[in-house]
Motif scaffolding. Sequence first.
Motif, short mmCIF file in Angstrom:
data_model
loop_
_atom_site.label_atom_id
_atom_site.label_comp_id
_atom_site.label_asym_id
_atom_site.label_seq_id
_atom_site.Cartn_x
_atom_site.Cartn_y
_atom_site.Cartn_z
N ARG A 23 18.59 21.48 -2.99
CA ARG A 23 17.49 20.52 -3.00
C ARG A 23 16.45 20.92 -1.97
NH1 ARG A 23 18.03 16.65 -7.14
NH2 ARG A 23 20.14 16.99 -7.87
N ASP A 24 15.57 20.03 -1.66
CA ASP A 24 14.40 20.24 -0.81
C ASP A 24 14.70 21.07 0.45
OD1 ASP A 24 12.01 20.06 0.50
OD2 ASP A 24 12.15 17.93 0.91
N PRO A 25 14.30 22.34 0.46
CA PRO A 25 14.62 23.21 1.59
C PRO A 25 13.94 22.81 2.89
CG PRO A 25 13.15 24.33 0.08
CD PRO A 25 13.55 23.04 -0.58
N TYR A 26 12.79 22.15 2.79
CA TYR A 26 12.11 21.73 4.02
C TYR A 26 12.86 20.58 4.69
CZ TYR A 26 8.58 24.73 2.06
OH TYR A 26 7.95 25.82 1.54
N SER A 27 13.40 19.68 3.90
CA SER A 27 14.23 18.61 4.46
C SER A 27 15.51 19.18 5.05
CB SER A 27 14.56 17.58 3.38
OG SER A 27 13.39 16.92 2.96
N VAL A 28 16.10 20.14 4.36
CA VAL A 28 17.31 20.79 4.87
C VAL A 28 17.03 21.36 6.25
CG1 VAL A 28 18.92 22.71 4.57
CG2 VAL A 28 18.29 21.30 2.60
N HIS A 29 15.94 22.09 6.35
CA HIS A 29 15.57 22.74 7.62
C HIS A 29 15.33 21.70 8.72
CE1 HIS A 29 13.91 25.89 10.18
NE2 HIS A 29 12.96 25.05 10.48
N SER A 30 14.56 20.66 8.42
CA SER A 30 14.25 19.63 9.41
C SER A 30 15.49 18.89 9.88
CB SER A 30 13.26 18.62 8.83
OG SER A 30 12.03 19.24 8.57
N LEU A 31 16.33 18.50 8.93
CA LEU A 31 17.54 17.76 9.28
C LEU A 31 18.52 18.63 10.07
CD1 LEU A 31 17.98 15.89 5.92
CD2 LEU A 31 17.60 14.79 8.14
N ALA A 32 18.69 19.87 9.64
CA ALA A 32 19.61 20.77 10.34
C ALA A 32 19.13 21.06 11.76
CB ALA A 32 19.78 22.07 9.55
N CYS A 33 17.84 21.28 11.92
CA CYS A 33 17.31 21.54 13.26
C CYS A 33 17.44 20.31 14.16
CB CYS A 33 15.85 21.97 13.19
SG CYS A 33 15.64 23.66 12.61
N GLY A 34 17.13 19.14 13.61
CA GLY A 34 17.24 17.92 14.40
C GLY A 34 18.67 17.66 14.85
N GLY A 35 19.60 17.79 13.92
CA GLY A 35 21.01 17.58 14.26
C GLY A 35 21.53 18.59 15.26
N SER A 36 21.13 19.84 15.08
CA SER A 36 21.62 20.87 16.01
C SER A 36 21.02 20.72 17.40
CB SER A 36 21.37 22.28 15.45
OG SER A 36 19.99 22.56 15.42
N GLU A 37 19.79 20.22 17.48
CA GLU A 37 19.20 19.98 18.81
C GLU A 37 19.98 18.90 19.55
OE1 GLU A 37 14.99 19.31 19.12
OE2 GLU A 37 14.55 20.95 17.75
N ILE A 38 20.39 17.86 18.84
CA ILE A 38 21.18 16.80 19.46
C ILE A 38 22.50 17.36 19.96
CG2 ILE A 38 22.43 14.65 19.05
CD1 ILE A 38 20.19 13.92 17.03
N VAL A 39 23.17 18.14 19.12
CA VAL A 39 24.47 18.73 19.49
C VAL A 39 24.31 19.67 20.68
CG1 VAL A 39 26.35 20.23 18.69
CG2 VAL A 39 25.44 18.45 17.18
N GLU A 40 23.26 20.47 20.68
CA GLU A 40 23.01 21.38 21.81
C GLU A 40 22.83 20.59 23.10
OE1 GLU A 40 22.47 24.91 22.09
OE2 GLU A 40 23.19 25.18 20.04
N GLY A 41 22.05 19.50 23.03
CA GLY A 41 21.82 18.67 24.21
C GLY A 41 23.09 18.02 24.72
N LEU A 42 23.91 17.51 23.80
CA LEU A 42 25.18 16.89 24.19
C LEU A 42 26.12 17.91 24.83
CD1 LEU A 42 25.76 14.57 21.11
CD2 LEU A 42 25.17 13.86 23.44
N ALA A 43 26.15 19.11 24.27
CA ALA A 43 27.00 20.16 24.85
C ALA A 43 26.53 20.50 26.27
CB ALA A 43 26.98 21.41 23.97
N LYS A 44 25.23 20.58 26.43
CA LYS A 44 24.68 20.89 27.76
C LYS A 44 25.02 19.80 28.76
CE LYS A 44 20.47 22.55 29.94
NZ LYS A 44 19.07 22.93 29.73
N GLU A 45 24.85 18.51 28.34
CA GLU A 45 25.19 17.38 29.22
C GLU A 45 26.66 17.39 29.64
OE1 GLU A 45 24.24 13.63 27.41
OE2 GLU A 45 22.10 14.09 27.30
N ALA A 46 27.53 17.79 28.71
CA ALA A 46 28.97 17.80 28.97
C ALA A 46 29.43 19.10 29.62
CB ALA A 46 29.73 17.57 27.68
N ASP A 47 28.48 20.00 29.89
CA ASP A 47 28.78 21.30 30.48
C ASP A 47 29.77 22.09 29.60
OD1 ASP A 47 28.25 23.24 32.39
OD2 ASP A 47 30.00 22.68 33.60
N LEU A 48 29.52 22.05 28.29
CA LEU A 48 30.34 22.78 27.32
C LEU A 48 29.50 23.87 26.67
CD1 LEU A 48 32.02 19.72 25.57
CD2 LEU A 48 33.14 21.34 27.12
#
Length: 94
Positions: A23-48
């Motif tokens: 389906r819509d590749p632009y939505s895929v890209h936006s959602l995947a980037c948004g989700g991964s940014e959150i995960v990256e930030g949480l990992a950094k906060e937890a020192d993981l």
Amino acid sequence: MSIKIQIARAQLGTALDLFIRDRDPYSVHSLACGGSEIVEGLAKEADLPSISTHILQTIPDIDQRKLKRLRTSTGTRSSTSTSRTAKLSAMTKP
């Protein structure tokens, strides 16, 4: 479960669902980037270690700059997106 984790899971799950159904590749890209940014930030906060850390350690051809460029590019190569783009271009031409 924290709200940030719930949001990241929802974004990444929706991105995966849309990607699998081609389906819509632009939505895929936006959602995947948004989700991964959150995960990256949480990992950094937890020192993981994050997925970025793992990629940089295991793939010698990629450095921080190249990884960022790969993440922010919208290189959609699916046949569906190509045909949609062609149709849109045809419809908008005078």
